[in-house]
Design an enzyme around this catalytic site. Structure first.
Site, PDB file in Angstrom:
ATOM      1  N   GLY A   1      65.562 -62.438   9.896  1.00 45.16           N
ATOM      2  CA  GLY A   1      65.200 -61.868  11.202  1.00 45.16           C
ATOM      3  C   GLY A   1      66.435 -61.449  11.978  1.00 45.16           C
ATOM      4  O   GLY A   1      67.436 -62.160  11.974  1.00 45.16           O
TER       5      GLY A   1
ATOM      6  N   ARG B   1      64.054 -59.236   4.611  1.00 47.97           N
ATOM      7  CA  ARG B   1      63.766 -60.507   3.930  1.00 47.97           C
ATOM      8  C   ARG B   1      63.485 -60.126   2.479  1.00 47.97           C
ATOM      9  O   ARG B   1      62.468 -59.509   2.193  1.00 47.97           O
ATOM     10  CB  ARG B   1      62.551 -61.181   4.560  1.00 47.97           C
ATOM     11  CG  ARG B   1      62.743 -61.541   6.036  1.00 47.97           C
ATOM     12  CD  ARG B   1      61.608 -62.357   6.556  1.00 47.97           C
ATOM     13  NE  ARG B   1      61.596 -62.431   8.004  1.00 47.97           N
ATOM     14  CZ  ARG B   1      62.285 -63.303   8.744  1.00 47.97           C
ATOM     15  NH1 ARG B   1      63.070 -64.172   8.138  1.00 47.97           N
ATOM     16  NH2 ARG B   1      62.196 -63.308  10.048  1.00 47.97           N
TER      17      ARG B   1
ATOM     18  N   ASP C   1      68.210 -69.791   7.925  1.00 51.80           N
ATOM     19  CA  ASP C   1      68.043 -70.768   6.867  1.00 51.80           C
ATOM     20  C   ASP C   1      67.940 -70.138   5.468  1.00 51.80           C
ATOM     21  O   ASP C   1      68.707 -70.471   4.551  1.00 51.80           O
ATOM     22  CB  ASP C   1      66.734 -71.535   7.201  1.00 51.80           C
ATOM     23  CG  ASP C   1      66.628 -72.808   6.437  1.00 51.80           C
ATOM     24  OD1 ASP C   1      67.668 -73.256   5.924  1.00 51.80           O
ATOM     25  OD2 ASP C   1      65.505 -73.331   6.327  1.00 51.80           O
TER      26      ASP C   1
ATOM     27  N   THR D   1      70.270 -66.549  13.897  1.00 52.57           N
ATOM     28  CA  THR D   1      68.810 -66.589  13.999  1.00 52.57           C
ATOM     29  C   THR D   1      68.452 -67.046  15.402  1.00 52.57           C
ATOM     30  O   THR D   1      69.137 -67.907  15.962  1.00 52.57           O
ATOM     31  CB  THR D   1      68.182 -67.562  12.975  1.00 52.57           C
ATOM     32  OG1 THR D   1      66.825 -67.835  13.374  1.00 52.57           O
ATOM     33  CG2 THR D   1      68.903 -68.893  12.882  1.00 52.57           C
TER      34      THR D   1
ATOM     35  N   ASP E   1      67.448 -73.393  14.214  1.00 52.77           N
ATOM     36  CA  ASP E   1      66.840 -74.388  13.329  1.00 52.77           C
ATOM     37  C   ASP E   1      67.771 -74.892  12.232  1.00 52.77           C
ATOM     38  O   ASP E   1      67.311 -75.402  11.218  1.00 52.77           O
ATOM     39  CB  ASP E   1      65.564 -73.803  12.694  1.00 52.77           C
ATOM     40  CG  ASP E   1      65.839 -72.534  11.905  1.00 52.77           C
ATOM     41  OD1 ASP E   1      66.957 -72.002  12.000  1.00 52.77           O
ATOM     42  OD2 ASP E   1      64.939 -72.067  11.190  1.00 52.77           O
TER      43      ASP E   1
HETATM   44  O1  F6P Z   1      63.774 -64.825  13.247  1.00 52.65           O
HETATM   45  C1  F6P Z   1      63.012 -65.976  13.112  1.00 52.65           C
HETATM   46  C2  F6P Z   1      61.577 -65.673  13.381  1.00 52.65           C
HETATM   47  O2  F6P Z   1      61.607 -65.043  14.598  1.00 52.65           O
HETATM   48  C3  F6P Z   1      60.575 -66.804  13.401  1.00 52.65           C
HETATM   49  O3  F6P Z   1      60.531 -67.552  14.579  1.00 52.65           O
HETATM   50  C4  F6P Z   1      59.304 -66.090  13.100  1.00 52.65           C
HETATM   51  O4  F6P Z   1      58.304 -66.903  12.608  1.00 52.65           O
HETATM   52  C5  F6P Z   1      59.722 -65.060  12.109  1.00 52.65           C
HETATM   53  O5  F6P Z   1      61.081 -64.780  12.416  1.00 52.65           O
HETATM   54  C6  F6P Z   1      58.877 -63.835  12.031  1.00 52.65           C
HETATM   55  O6  F6P Z   1      59.620 -62.727  11.666  1.00 52.65           O
HETATM   56  P1  F6P Z   1      59.243 -61.605  10.586  1.00 52.65           P
HETATM   57  O7  F6P Z   1      57.951 -61.018  11.006  1.00 52.65           O
HETATM   58  O8  F6P Z   1      60.389 -60.668  10.680  1.00 52.65           O
HETATM   59  O9  F6P Z   1      59.158 -62.284   9.261  1.00 52.65           O
END
Ligand code: F6P
Length: 322
Positions: free
Chosen positions: A13, A74, A105, A127, A131
């Site tokens: 993210g 991701r 993470d 992030t 966490d």
């Molecule tokens: O960046 C961390 C985070 O914001 C989490 O709190 C959240 O659950 C997740 O990313 C959702 O992001 P994406 O839709 O990009 O996977």
């Protein structure tokens, strides 16, 4: 000097302050005579060989911007054995000696896997979730909390004006820090986080009691990772208390935006440390901030350090809301 050709990527993210880390890594690296390469869209771009040379000018005018100039993703295929082997192969083909990975993470776990394949990797915690156990702060957290705080202040006006209960959902799949810190700073009546149990009857009792004491507003900050949907929670509260209850999901509003000074400074100082360690010939490290100091941990060890929930903050929110 040991490592000379350094790749930089952002992964997972996006988080405000990632650009400050990229800028510092590139400029300090250039200053030390290194060749710096940007890798687009995190590990996805690495697998595709989306790698380009960077110089001081490549990172002009990005310090104040949210998101990441390198793009992020991701990557599922990177997590496979074939993906990791392919990534190591690409780095070898491009002659890249070491990587700087800015991410959360999952991204730092990927960094550790690459390190196990003989690649030197410096991990910088980027992030909004805060966490990671090895560092007191992650880059992006302070900006996200500041954004939530602005929203809480605005919603509190409407909560008071209409005598309504509000459930404000913030991010944090497994970690409640955004809820805890914005809840404490924003004077929330109740905070629900994934790490601690909750009792809807207790919440409703507090709402009724505080209303009887003459309180007009009632703000509940709920982490997205808490096991009840915000709509369901609001409906149950409305049914049990008779108070109109509304839901606001802040969602991706929390991820972007101009980084605060705290995030820019943390990102810059961590990136400086990462590059200097590479120049000294260090092996893989995770860079963190502990009690205000920039610290480098063995990357393997860093990821085993468990994050502790700040129960004292949770309890204080309860005391202050009485
Ligand atoms: O960046 C961390 C985070 O914001 C989490 O709190 C959240 O659950 C997740 O990313 C959702 O992001 P994406 O839709 O990009 O996977």
């Amino acid at each position: 000097m040991d490592k000379r050709k350094i790749g930089v990527l952002t992964s997972g993210g996006d988080a405000p302050g990632m650009n400050a880390a990229i800028r510092c890594a590139v400029r300090v690296g250039c200053d030390l005579g290194m060749e710096i390469y940007g890798i687009e869209r995190g590990y996805e771009g690495l697998l595709e060989g989306a790698i380009f040379p960077m110089d001081r000018n490549s990172v002009a005018d990005i310090l104040h911007k949210g998101g990441t100039m390198l793009g992020t993703a991701r990557s599922e295929r990177f997590k496979t054995e074939e993906g990791l082997d392919r990534a190591a192969e690409i780095l070898d083909t491009f002659g890249i000696d070491a990587l700087i990975v800015i991410g959360g993470d999952g991204s730092l776990t990927g960094a550790r896997e690459l390190s196990e394949r003989g690649i030197t990797v410096m991990g910088i915690p980027g992030t909004i979730d805060n966490d990671l156990g090895f560092t007191d702060v992650t880059v992006g957290f302070d900006t996200a909390v500041t954004t939530c705080l602005e929203a809480i202040s605005k919603i509190r006006d409407t909560s008071s004006a209409h005598n309504r209960v509000f459930v404000i959902e913030v991010m944090g799949r497994d970690c409640g820090d955004i809820a805890l810190y914005s809840g404490l700073a924003g004077g929330a009546e109740t905070v629900l986080i994934p790490e601690l149990p909750y009792d809807v009857n207790e919440i409703c009792k507090n709402i009724i009691q505080s209303s009887n004491r003459g309180k007009q507003h009632h703000i509940i900050i709920k982490s997205e990772g808490v096991g009840i949907s915000s709509m369901e929670l609001a409906e149950e509260i409305e049914r049990k208390t008779g108070r109109e209850t509304r839901v606001v999901v802040l969602s991706y509003l929390q991820r972007g935006g101009t980084p605060t000074s705290t995030d820019r400074l943390a990102a810059t100082l961590m990136a400086e440390k990462a590059v200097k360690l590479l120049a000294e010939g260090s092996d893989s490290k995770a860079i963190g901030m502990v009690h205000g100091e920039i610290v480098a941990f063995d990357i393997e060890e860093a990821l085993t350090i468990k994050r502790e929930t700040v129960k004292t903050i949770y309890d204080l929110i309860g005391v202050l809301a009485k």
